[in-house]
Motif scaffolding. Structure first.
Motif, mmCIF file in Angstrom:
data_model
loop_
_atom_site.group_PDB
_atom_site.id
_atom_site.type_symbol
_atom_site.label_atom_id
_atom_site.label_comp_id
_atom_site.label_asym_id
_atom_site.label_seq_id
_atom_site.Cartn_x
_atom_site.Cartn_y
_atom_site.Cartn_z
ATOM 1 N N LYS A 98 0.828 -1.213 0.000
ATOM 2 C CA LYS A 98 0.000 0.000 0.000
ATOM 3 C C LYS A 98 0.857 1.256 0.000
ATOM 4 N N LYS A 99 1.861 1.244 0.881
ATOM 5 C CA LYS A 99 2.764 2.404 0.928
ATOM 6 C C LYS A 99 3.507 2.566 -0.385
ATOM 7 N N GLY A 101 2.410 1.727 -3.328
ATOM 8 C CA GLY A 101 1.487 2.362 -4.286
ATOM 9 C C GLY A 101 1.375 3.864 -4.062
ATOM 10 N N GLU A 102 1.273 4.214 -2.762
ATOM 11 C CA GLU A 102 1.180 5.653 -2.472
ATOM 12 C C GLU A 102 2.451 6.386 -2.914
ATOM 13 N N GLN A 105 2.447 6.768 -6.649
ATOM 14 C CA GLN A 105 1.573 7.891 -7.046
ATOM 15 C C GLN A 105 2.253 9.221 -6.758
ATOM 16 N N SER A 106 2.925 9.256 -5.608
ATOM 17 C CA SER A 106 3.649 10.488 -5.280
ATOM 18 C C SER A 106 4.759 10.748 -6.281
#
Length: 607
Positions: A98-99, A101-102, A105-106
């Motif tokens: 999850k991190k 993916g974040e 995106q960042s």
């Protein structure tokens, strides 16, 4: 400056090419690098998990080695613990995904921002190049302006030095003028004293001559009384006795009485005129007809005209001056014609057989002539000029006699007063000046408040037309305005009829008006289709008998109105090629002359 601009252009081109190559090559390998980074992250995660599992396994084996009796329970506990650890690791792995993916995106967002920033950097670099070019151009302009400023400062310093030198010269000339004025006053005083002494000597000689003639007459009478005269029987003795008795005699007929009468007639004759004429010249006495005129150079005036001829034909078209012709005037006897122009000359013409033949030119003016006036005898000519002065010439010898200076602007009009011993001048400096020709000084200066374009005079009144649309009436004795009359346009011309009861005016509203001086009211107004006043000094004129009015238009047309009917009588449009400045009607009523802004003059008549 051009070299610097070229250097900036090739540098900019190289930078753009490098950035383009960087973008192309980075896009091709960007996905591979992104997948490689993901694999590295997974490898690191697996290494961490393997390390943790190895640690747990080692701990479990150690505990198992320490307590071999309880294997079953320990295995169950170990399996539960391993299951919990697996679940925990699975949750941690999920959280890490999850991190990741974040973070991905960042990273994408940051890449987009980086692209935007790159674009901004490119635009800012382009603006910086433009600003640098503008700065370079402005620096070049500043250098040019500094150079011009230095040139102007040097020129200013030169002008200051010249001004200081001129100021010193002016002060010296002013001092010289003051000394010259003092010397002139002293010379005038000495001259007046010598003239007075000469007058006294002439008076004494005249008295001696009178006494000598009286003594001679007395001696002749005594000699005649001693001579006996024969008496003719045919003589009428009684008549002689009656005449003698009427005069208080003894009633006897005396043979000496006729001779005595004859002698007394000789005594009563006036003395010769030569001495009296010389006395008049000494004291500056002038006849009413002419200022200092003599019978030899005095033009005989024709008096009132017998018949006025309304012009219909251009008899003679000729070049009067080199340039603009401003003024024209006939002499009182209609024998001579004077014109004045911008060539600084006054030319004299004689009308012979319908043509104007030049007789001579009057020189001495330093600028263009604006106005011309003859004295009442035609012996002197007065002209106003743009060089702030008025001048007087004698007609017989073309000599400049007087120069009257004192105005601070162009002198636009100058006129003789009726006594011909004084003149009035009007100027652009908004003043009128009264000059005494005997003493050659300005007697009075009157501030009119507006530029004076024309002047006419009666015995004690001066009428002036002004730029502020007003006609002012001045009392010469009181130096004050008697009355004012306002028109609808700037006044360009004034003229009086033959008996000085009507005033003709022309103004820039394209109207010609007749003012009755007895009622101070406008009696008639003349206008016509196509008539347009051409300048601020367009002159119009009365006919000699006051029955017609002539005026020139800006299109070169001459208009003639009938005063009695108030209607347009003639329109003469063949002669001039430019605006008509002035018109003059001969005192004999035969000819009309008009002059224009070009160099031509036209002689008109009905012949």
């Amino acid at each position: 400056m051009a070299g610097r601009r070229e250097e900036c252009l090739w540098k900019k081109h190289i930078a753009e090419q490098l950035k383009l190559r960087d973008r192309v090559q980075r896009q091709a390998f960007e996905e591979i690098i992104h997948q490689y980074n993901r694999l590295l992250e997974k490898s690191d995660l697996q290494a961490v998990l393997s390390e943790r599992l190895q640690t747990d396994k080692y701990d479990t084996q150690s505990r198992h080695d320490l307590s071999p009796g309880s294997d079953a329970s320990r295995n169950d506990a170990l399996h539960q613990e391993m299951a919990q650890m697996r679940i925990k690791h699975q949750e941690e792995l999920t959280e890490l995904h999850k991190k990741r993916g974040e973070l991905a995106q960042s990273v994408i967002e940051l890449n987009n921002q980086i692209q935007l920033k790159d674009k901004e950097i490119q635009s800012n670099e382009a603006k910086m190049l433009e600003y640098q070019q503008q700065i370079s151009e402005l620096q070049g302009e500043c250098r040019e302006l500094r150079s011009q400023l230095q040139d102007l400062e040097r020129a200013n310093q030169t002008l200051k030095d010249e001004y200081d030198a001129l100021q010193i010269t002016f002060s010296a000339l002013e001092e010289k003028l003051r000394r010259t004025t003092e010397d002139n006053q002293e010379l005038v005083s000495r001259w007046m004293a010598e003239k007075a002494q000469e007058a006294n000597r002439l008076n004494a000689e005249n008295e001696k001559d009178c006494r000598r003639r009286q003594a001679k007459l007395q001696k002749e009478l005594a000699d005649a009384a001693k001579e006996p005269l024969p008496i003719d029987p045919d003589d009428d003795i009684e008549v002689l006795s009656e005449e003698g008795g009427g005069k208080g005699g003894t009633g006897e007929a005396s043979p000496n009485r006729p001779l005595s009468r004859t002698s007394s007639n000789r005594i009563s004759q006036p003395p010769p005129g030569g001495i009296l004429d010389s006395l008049s010249n000494i004291f500056g006495r002038r006849s009413v007809n002419s200022y200092g005129g003599s019978p030899e150079n005095t033009e005989t005036a024709s008096g009132a005209c017998v018949e006025v001829r309304v012009p219909s034909t251009a008899l003679h078209i000729f070049d009067a001056h080199d340039g603009e012709v401003n003024a024209v005037r006939f002499s009182p006897g209609s024998r001579l014609l004077a014109t004045g122009g911008m060539d600084r000359r006054v030319k004299l013409w004689e009308v012979v057989s319908g043509r104007c033949e030049q007789k001579g030119a009057l020189t001495g003016s330093n600028a263009g002539i604006t106005s011309i006036e003859f004295d009442s005898a035609g012996s002197y000519l007065l002209a106003a000029s743009n060089d702030f002065a008025s001048r007087i010439w004698t007609i017989d010898d073309y000599r400049l006699r007087h120069t009257l200076t004192g105005h601070s602007g162009k002198v636009l009009a100058a006129r003789f007063l009726l006594d011909n011993a004084r003149i009035v001048s009007g100027s652009y400096d908004r003043t009128l000046k009264l000059w005494d020709l005997r003493s050659k000084v300005c007697m009075k200066t009157v501030f009119a408040g507006s530029s004076c374009n024309d002047i006419v005079c009666t015995e004690q009144c001066v009428m002036s037309g002004h730029f502020d649309k007003k006609v002012r009436f001045w009392d010469i004795r009181a130096e004050s305005i008697v009355r004012e009359l306002e028109l609808l346009g700037r006044v360009t011309s004034l003229d009086l009829n033959h008996d000085r009861t009507e005033l003709l005016t022309c103004s820039r509203d394209d109207l010609v008006k007749i003012i009755d001086l007895r009622t101070n009211a406008v009696r008639q107004t003349f206008s016509a289709q196509g008539f347009k006043c051409g300048s601020d000094w367009t002159r119009v004129t009365f006919s000699p008998d006051g029955s017609y009015v002539a005026a020139g238009s800006a299109e070169g047309t001459l208009f003639v109105w009938n005063v009695l009917t108030g209607k347009l009588d003639r329109t003469l449009d063949k002669g001039h090629g430019s605006a008509v400045n002035s018109v003059s009607w001969s005192p004999s009523g035969t000819f009309v002359v008009s002059v224009e802004k070009g160099s031509k003059a036209v002689l008109w008549s009905d012949m």
